[in-house]
Design a protein around this motif. Structure first.
Motif, PDB file in Angstrom:
ATOM      1  N   LEU A  55       0.690  -1.204  -0.281  1.00  0.00           N
ATOM      2  CA  LEU A  55       0.400  -0.034   0.190  1.00  0.00           C
ATOM      3  C   LEU A  55       0.983   1.232   0.083  1.00  0.00           C
ATOM      4  O   LEU A  55       1.869   1.408   0.420  1.00  0.00           O
ATOM      5  CB  LEU A  55      -0.790  -0.245   1.360  1.00  0.00           C
ATOM      6  N   HIS A  74      -9.873   5.571   7.914  1.00  0.00           N
ATOM      7  CA  HIS A  74     -10.604   6.180   7.122  1.00  0.00           C
ATOM      8  C   HIS A  74      -9.360   6.314   5.942  1.00  0.00           C
ATOM      9  O   HIS A  74      -9.957   6.295   4.953  1.00  0.00           O
ATOM     10  CB  HIS A  74     -10.715   8.135   7.172  1.00  0.00           C
ATOM     11  N   ASN A  77      -8.844   3.554   4.200  1.00  0.00           N
ATOM     12  CA  ASN A  77     -10.244   2.698   3.232  1.00  0.00           C
ATOM     13  C   ASN A  77     -10.406   3.297   1.685  1.00  0.00           C
ATOM     14  O   ASN A  77     -10.457   3.129   0.817  1.00  0.00           O
ATOM     15  CB  ASN A  77     -11.811   3.551   3.924  1.00  0.00           C
ATOM     16  N   LYS A  78      -9.224   4.893   2.297  1.00  0.00           N
ATOM     17  CA  LYS A  78      -8.921   5.131   0.983  1.00  0.00           C
ATOM     18  C   LYS A  78      -8.079   4.476   0.154  1.00  0.00           C
ATOM     19  O   LYS A  78      -8.034   5.013  -1.280  1.00  0.00           O
ATOM     20  CB  LYS A  78      -8.327   6.145   0.724  1.00  0.00           C
ATOM     21  N   GLN A  79      -7.331   3.648   0.864  1.00  0.00           N
ATOM     22  CA  GLN A  79      -6.367   2.901  -0.545  1.00  0.00           C
ATOM     23  C   GLN A  79      -7.124   1.683  -0.590  1.00  0.00           C
ATOM     24  O   GLN A  79      -6.346   0.195  -0.660  1.00  0.00           O
ATOM     25  CB  GLN A  79      -4.946   2.525   0.680  1.00  0.00           C
ATOM     26  N   ASN A  80      -8.873   1.177  -0.328  1.00  0.00           N
ATOM     27  CA  ASN A  80      -9.598  -0.290  -0.738  1.00  0.00           C
ATOM     28  C   ASN A  80      -9.021  -1.332   0.249  1.00  0.00           C
ATOM     29  O   ASN A  80      -8.930  -1.884  -0.313  1.00  0.00           O
ATOM     30  CB  ASN A  80      -9.036  -0.911  -2.046  1.00  0.00           C
ATOM     31  N   ILE A  81      -8.852  -0.315   1.364  1.00  0.00           N
ATOM     32  CA  ILE A  81      -8.582  -1.414   2.586  1.00  0.00           C
ATOM     33  C   ILE A  81      -9.240  -1.360   3.424  1.00  0.00           C
ATOM     34  O   ILE A  81     -10.521  -0.260   4.198  1.00  0.00           O
ATOM     35  CB  ILE A  81      -6.857  -1.399   4.054  1.00  0.00           C
ATOM     36  N   SER A  82     -10.537  -2.334   4.050  1.00  0.00           N
ATOM     37  CA  SER A  82     -11.591  -2.036   4.435  1.00  0.00           C
ATOM     38  C   SER A  82     -11.389  -3.136   5.504  1.00  0.00           C
ATOM     39  O   SER A  82     -11.218  -4.574   5.181  1.00  0.00           O
ATOM     40  CB  SER A  82     -13.223  -3.108   3.546  1.00  0.00           C
TER      41      SER A  82
END
Length: 108
Positions: A55, A74, A77-82
């Motif tokens: 990442l 957050h 999440n912006k790096q597509n990690i949920s």
């Protein structure tokens, strides 16, 4: 090693040496503090990469210890990690513990 002799009105060699020792001690303490911060920082980022893979380590991620948990989540999440339920709990706890370590280092 070169010795420096300072003379003049009001110059006290004992005070001068004492002052130099205080500066040396402060430098050592700051150096130790930086090493401790670097270690916690490195371990945190290493764990992050281990759990989530490659990442972008942007300024926000790099300065994770300056954020609170919702802001850090957050950024993930912006790096597509949920994060799902148990992962969220585990990471929230890990984040808080590491943040406490870093805050303690910064305070002392």
């Amino acid at each position: 090693m070169t010795q420096i002799h300072v003379t003049g009105p009001g110059i006290n060699e004992t005070r001068l040496l004492s002052g130099l020792l205080i500066l040396k001690r402060r430098y050592f303490m700051e150096s130790t503090k930086m090493k401790e911060m670097d270690y916690v920082q490195h371990e945190f980022i290493k764990t992050l990469l281990s759990d989530f893979g490659p990442l972008e380590i942007n300024e926000q991620i790099e300065n994770w210890y300056k954020m609170d948990w919702p802001d850090f989540k957050h950024e993930l999440n912006k790096q597509n990690i949920s994060l799902d339920g148990s992962t969220t709990r585990d990471w929230r706890e890990y984040f808080k513990l590491q943040k406490i370590k870093m805050d303690h280092i910064l305070e002392h």
